[in-house]
Design a protein around this motif. Structure first.
Motif, PDB file in Angstrom:
ATOM      1  N   LEU A 157       0.847  -1.194   0.000  1.00 25.55           N
ATOM      2  CA  LEU A 157       0.000   0.000   0.000  1.00 25.55           C
ATOM      3  C   LEU A 157       0.880   1.240   0.000  1.00 25.55           C
ATOM      4  CD1 LEU A 157      -2.539  -1.085   2.776  1.00 25.55           C
ATOM      5  CD2 LEU A 157      -2.583  -1.610   0.324  1.00 25.55           C
ATOM      6  N   ARG A 158       0.692   2.082  -0.995  1.00 24.53           N
ATOM      7  CA  ARG A 158       1.503   3.297  -1.097  1.00 24.53           C
ATOM      8  C   ARG A 158       0.611   4.523  -1.248  1.00 24.53           C
ATOM      9  NH1 ARG A 158       6.986   1.626  -4.421  1.00 24.53           N
ATOM     10  NH2 ARG A 158       7.697   0.289  -2.750  1.00 24.53           N
ATOM     11  N   PRO A 159       0.328   5.171  -0.133  1.00 19.78           N
ATOM     12  CA  PRO A 159      -0.504   6.364  -0.224  1.00 19.78           C
ATOM     13  C   PRO A 159       0.309   7.539  -0.771  1.00 19.78           C
ATOM     14  CG  PRO A 159      -0.031   5.809   2.086  1.00 19.78           C
ATOM     15  CD  PRO A 159       0.723   4.837   1.244  1.00 19.78           C
ATOM     16  N   GLY A 198       3.354  -1.002 -10.743  1.00 25.18           N
ATOM     17  CA  GLY A 198       3.102  -0.306  -9.484  1.00 25.18           C
ATOM     18  C   GLY A 198       4.362   0.373  -8.968  1.00 25.18           C
ATOM     19  N   ASP A 199       5.501  -0.262  -9.204  1.00 26.98           N
ATOM     20  CA  ASP A 199       6.779   0.326  -8.794  1.00 26.98           C
ATOM     21  C   ASP A 199       6.981   1.658  -9.511  1.00 26.98           C
ATOM     22  OD1 ASP A 199       9.414   0.513  -7.730  1.00 26.98           O
ATOM     23  OD2 ASP A 199      10.204  -0.214  -9.643  1.00 26.98           O
ATOM     24  N   ILE A 200       6.792   1.623 -10.804  1.00 24.73           N
ATOM     25  CA  ILE A 200       7.054   2.812 -11.618  1.00 24.73           C
ATOM     26  C   ILE A 200       6.033   3.919 -11.322  1.00 24.73           C
ATOM     27  CG2 ILE A 200       7.189   3.682 -13.993  1.00 24.73           C
ATOM     28  CD1 ILE A 200       8.059   0.723 -14.747  1.00 24.73           C
ATOM     29  N   SER A 257       4.265   4.366  -8.712  1.00 19.71           N
ATOM     30  CA  SER A 257       4.308   4.930  -7.359  1.00 19.71           C
ATOM     31  C   SER A 257       5.429   5.954  -7.210  1.00 19.71           C
ATOM     32  CB  SER A 257       4.382   3.850  -6.277  1.00 19.71           C
ATOM     33  OG  SER A 257       5.516   3.037  -6.423  1.00 19.71           O
ATOM     34  N   ASP A 258       6.529   5.782  -7.926  1.00 17.23           N
ATOM     35  CA  ASP A 258       7.559   6.829  -7.917  1.00 17.23           C
ATOM     36  C   ASP A 258       7.022   8.096  -8.575  1.00 17.23           C
ATOM     37  OD1 ASP A 258       9.601   5.222  -6.789  1.00 17.23           O
ATOM     38  OD2 ASP A 258      11.107   6.209  -8.040  1.00 17.23           O
ATOM     39  N   GLU A 259       6.299   7.910  -9.647  1.00 14.99           N
ATOM     40  CA  GLU A 259       5.744   9.073 -10.346  1.00 14.99           C
ATOM     41  C   GLU A 259       4.739   9.804  -9.456  1.00 14.99           C
ATOM     42  OE1 GLU A 259       3.781   8.189 -14.051  1.00 14.99           O
ATOM     43  OE2 GLU A 259       3.405  10.309 -14.458  1.00 14.99           O
TER      44      GLU A 259
HETATM   45 MN    MN Z   1      10.534   1.662  -6.503  1.00 13.96          MN
END
Ligand code: MN
Ligand code: IPM
Length: 354
Positions: free
Chosen positions: A106-108, A244-246, A248-250
């Motif tokens: 989970l990445r708010p 999701g990795d990409i 979430s950084d954005e």
């Molecule tokens: Mn990452």
């Protein structure tokens, strides 16, 4: 009941920001009568230097004997020459995620009002700010799919998803959407990848159990564009591991700074690993200038998800908001006319406001 926490600070700025998160936890312990037992263990590059590997057995044991893992960051130029699978990321972080089956990440990505000016996006685009929850699948896809081969002339990874893996992460996303504005965007690349055709079909199917949630699908390339064009259209985003990795950084950077965002990686028993989404920042390590907020908010997420202390987590978030409202800033979020503080001061200010 004592809450057992494995503390894995890791490399670079990890130990500096972890010290501030522990300070804040000690404070909430006193204020809300929670008893913590912290056990520190080596992970990442420091563990390679001391024990010859990034995830020593002792560290794994400590984690197994704990209710949650509070993780700093791992990696740095010093270990980049090692074979890829021995490096801190692939040697420690990924095995930890797999070992504990931490499939739900989970990445708010939420913008604190006083930081709207730090976002690289124009004010008109941001409107009232953004509040997105990215639900990233964390134990499947190309990160873990077999076979995985690195040859001299040819190399490949396998992007694989089973229906079961998609169902369980989709449920997490739909449940989260039910508690928020009931809007879910599922990301895929169903126009090209078979695994993503199954992804879309399965998410659609799970969605039938959540008729109140408005579900839409978006290709990942389009989503990357929409995030900077009109971020307010998103509420919950569901994505496979690498997308999701990409994304979430954005999403993180449009909130003002990578140094602000926490994350939770959970398994079916709510055991969790909590870490900032940023890395070990070796370029600024040792100077005491890193932003400890993502680590502090990660400790907050731990209280919310593993320890069911939502109220205490909110108190931490409120203290962060108050500190920012009063104009205190670390270098990464510094704006004109604000008060520049170092890592320790930021931790103290937040602690005092709880
Ligand atoms: Mn990452
Ligand atoms: C993250 C990181 C990791 C990932 C790396 C360090 C292996 O970028 O947590 O987002 O790719 O998952």
């Amino acid at each position: 009941m004592t809450k057992k926490v494995a503390v894995l600070s890791g490399d670079g700025i990890g130990p500096e920001i972890m010290a501030e998160a522990l300070k804040v936890l000690e404070r909430v312990g006193v204020k809300y009568n929670l008893k913590f037992e912290f056990t520190e263990a080596d992970v990442g590059g420091v563990a390679i230097d001391k024990h010859g590997k990034a995830l020593p057995e002792g560290t794994l044991k400590t984690c197994e004997g704990s209710d949650a893992i509070l993780f700093g960051a791992v990696g740095g130029p010093k270990w980049e020459k090692l074979p890829p699978e021995q490096q801190p990321e692939r040697g420690a972080l990924l095995p930890l995620r797999k070992h504990f089956d931490l499939y739900a990440n989970l990445r708010p990505a939420k913008i604190f009002k006083p930081l709207i000016g730090s976002s690289p996006l124009k004010k008109e685009i941001l409107g009232d700010g953004i509040d997105i929850l990215i639900v990233r699948e964390l134990t499947g896809g190309a990160y873990f799919g077999q076979p995985k081969v690195l040859g001299a002339e040819k190399a490949f990874d396998t992007m694989v998803y089973t229906k079961k893996e998609i169902v369980r992460i989709a449920k997490i996303a739909f449940e989260a959407a039910m508690k928020r504005s009931r809007k879910l965007t599922s990301i895929d690349k169903a126009n090209v990848l078979s695994s993503m055709v199954l992804w879309r079909r399965t998410v659609e199917e799970v969605g039938k159990q959540y008729p109140q949630v408005q579900l839409n699908h978006m290709y990942v390339d389009n989503a990357a564009q929409q995030l900077v064009k009109w971020p307010a259209q998103f509420d919950v985003i569901l994505a496979e591991n690498m997308f999701g990795d990409i994304l979430s950084d954005e999403a993180a950077i449009i909130t003002g700074s990578l140094g602000m965002l926490p994350s939770a990686s959970l398994n079916e028993k709510n055991f969790g690993l909590y870490e900032p989404i940023h890395g070990s920042a070796p370029d600024i390590a040792g100077n005491g200038i890193a932003n400890p907020i993502a680590q502090i908010l990660s400790a907050g997420m731990m209280l919310e998800y593993t320890f069911s202390q939502g109220k205490v987590a909110q108190a931490i978030e409120d203290a962060v908001a108050k500190t920012l409202d009063e104009g205190y800033r670390t270098g990464d979020i510094m704006q004109e006319g604000m008060k520049l503080v170092k890592t320790k001061e930021m931790g103290d200010l937040i602690k005092e406001r709880i």
